[in-house]
Write an enzyme that holds these catalytic residues in place. Structure first.
Site, short mmCIF file in Angstrom:
data_model
loop_
_atom_site.label_atom_id
_atom_site.label_comp_id
_atom_site.label_asym_id
_atom_site.label_seq_id
_atom_site.Cartn_x
_atom_site.Cartn_y
_atom_site.Cartn_z
N SER A 190 0.82 -1.21 0.00
CA SER A 190 0.00 0.00 0.00
C SER A 190 0.85 1.27 0.00
O SER A 190 1.52 1.57 -0.97
CB SER A 190 -0.95 -0.04 1.20
N ASP A 225 9.92 5.23 -10.46
CA ASP A 225 9.48 5.81 -11.73
C ASP A 225 10.15 7.14 -12.04
O ASP A 225 10.41 7.47 -13.20
CB ASP A 225 7.96 6.03 -11.72
N LYS A 251 -0.76 -4.22 -3.30
CA LYS A 251 -2.05 -3.62 -2.94
C LYS A 251 -2.14 -2.24 -3.59
O LYS A 251 -1.53 -1.29 -3.13
CB LYS A 251 -2.21 -3.49 -1.43
#
Length: 472
Positions: free
Chosen positions: A310, A321, A335
């Protein structure tokens, strides 16, 4: 971000009359005559179907009340009905009664009593999701994926999760014996723990070989500020700048969305951190980093494993990224959904999955998790090869990801790698008690060396990231 808390953790008849009114108010007089009959007919059909289902529910309710072998109270039946309705949706939507609601508040505040275990029910068995670092459970060697079958010799299989958790609670200083079934081992085994008040420190830090280590255990209300404080404390201890930082997110089950954003922002100078997308195509919120990198642009390595979930995955994926950090370890939990806490009364609430989140590049970690840039097994764990990892994809009724990928070949691709050939005993003789952390520290030290920094400074600049901006 919505005003209601977002986490990365009554049955009433649906009244269609407000919907009818809003539709009529939104239509011009010219089209009103033609539209109202069609809308009313459609809603009437939906009304009839809904009331039939509610009548069926009431029929079952009345038969249970009248004929069940034991007397059962309304509160038990209603809670069971609510729990069943939410369980039909996904593993993370749930009803919080007074006790559950209080437990949620104390957990997100960062202090709670217990053994330091995050558990869930699976087919009548209590399964360990994570054992929080520096708690009785972690010190006893309990691991993600373990099953708890007995408490003080008494079988808990088939009991409710609430009852099992209640039995694990007790006065600080008292002992408890848990029987554990660990996949990969032939026989169950017992561990004895001493209960204590868990003073969960969301962030801990250390310096090793001039590398700052920031260990984030949870995303409670203080995690963001404590992360920034840890960076400052590390700088102060080394008397300047360290070679870089390791962000340890292993066994971190997640928590508050806003704290994940703040932690990622501490290491980013610009660009998107995460986007949150609801049911409708236009229901999108984006969150961006503010100017200023607390970590001075120094090398960063993020450690993840199957227990990183999460909010922890939001941080790892954002830094990955944005090419701000190298992610090491094992594939994370997977998740990729956001839960919103919706108060029902002063003491009860609904934790409902309201959105999916996406990384800056537009990918979802749902089911697949965050793939590390460098897969590093935990060689100091004797059970690391045989112990199954519990992930989102293993949960019943988990949300599906249309781009689901089979990672089994990637995860088995470490066989024969000379970097990962040492045994736990060999590592222990060399003073290595946590192989993944040791590997991460050495990686940061190499990246932060003067020769590497000089080479990086001479390299052409990377393409600009997404435009800066405020949340929208």
């Amino acid at each position: 971000m919505a005003a209601r808390p977002a986490y990365m953790g009554t049955v009433s008849r649906k009244d269609f009359r407000p919907l009818r009114s809003s539709l009529i108010r939104g239509v011009g007089l010219v089209g009103l005559t033609a539209l109202v009959p069609a809308v009313s007919a459609g809603l009437a059909a939906t009304d009839v179907d809904t009331y039939k289902q509610l009548d069926q529910f009431m029929a079952v309710y009345e038969r249970v009340k009248a004929d069940y072998v034991d007397k059962v109270d309304d509160k038990t039946l209603m809670k069971g009905a609510i729990d069943g309705m939410l369980a039909a949706l996904d593993p993370h939507s749930s009803y919080l009664d007074e006790r559950d609601n209080q437990n949620m508040k104390t957990t997100t505040d960062g202090n709670y009593g217990g053994l330091g275990l995050t558990v869930q029910m699976e087919d009548g068995a209590v399964k360990v999701v994570a054992a929080t670092e520096d708690t009785p459970a972690a010190r006893a060697g309990i691991k993600s994926g373990d099953y708890l079958t007995n408490i003080d010799g008494k079988l808990i299989y088939g009991d409710t999760l609430d009852n099992s958790v209640d039995k694990m609670r007790g006065a600080p200083g008292t002992k408890i014996r848990l029987t554990i079934v660990r996949p990969g081992r032939d026989k169950p085994f017992d561990v004895t723990l001493t209960r204590e008040i868990i003073q969960l420190k969301a962030v801990k830090w250390d310096v090793k070989n001039n590398v700052g280590i920031i260990n984030i255990n949870s995303f409670s209300r203080v995690t963001g500020p404590e992360t920034r404080d840890a960076i400052a404390a590390i700088d102060k201890k080394v008397g300047g700048r360290p070679l870089g930082y390791v962000i340890d997110l292993r066994e971190n089950p997640g928590g508050l969305l806003d704290q994940a954003i703040e932690v990622a922002d501490a290491f980013l100078d610009h660009g998107e951190i995460v986007s949150q997308r609801g049911r409708e195509k236009t229901d999108i919120e984006r969150y961006y980093a503010k100017p200023g990198d607390d970590a001075h642009g120094l090398p960063v390595v993020v450690l993840v494993d199957a227990g990183s979930a999460s909010a922890a995955e939001i941080v790892a994926a954002a830094l990955q990224d944005q090419h701000r950090a190298l992610v090491l370890g094992e594939r994370s939990f997977g998740k990729g959904s956001v839960q919103t806490l919706l108060p029902l009364t002063d003491n009860t609430a609904l934790r409902l999955t309201t959105a999916r989140y996406y990384t800056p590049s537009g990918r979802s970690v749902q089911e697949g998790g965050v793939e590390p840039d460098v897969a590093v097994p935990q060689l100091t764990d004797p059970d690391y090869k045989s112990r199954p990892r519990l992930r989102e994809a293993d949960l019943r009724r988990h949300l599906l990801n249309s781009a689901k990928v089979d990672n089994s070949l990637l995860e088995s691709d470490l066989a024969g790698d000379p970097r990962f050939a040492a045994t736990p005993d060999q590592l222990k003789k060399n003073g290595v008690t946590d192989f993944q952390l040791d590997y991460a520290v050495k990686t940061v030290a190499r990246l932060g060396s003067p020769a590497v920094q000089t080479a990086l400074a001479a390299a052409p600049p990377a393409p600009a990231g997404p435009a800066r901006g405020a949340r929208r």
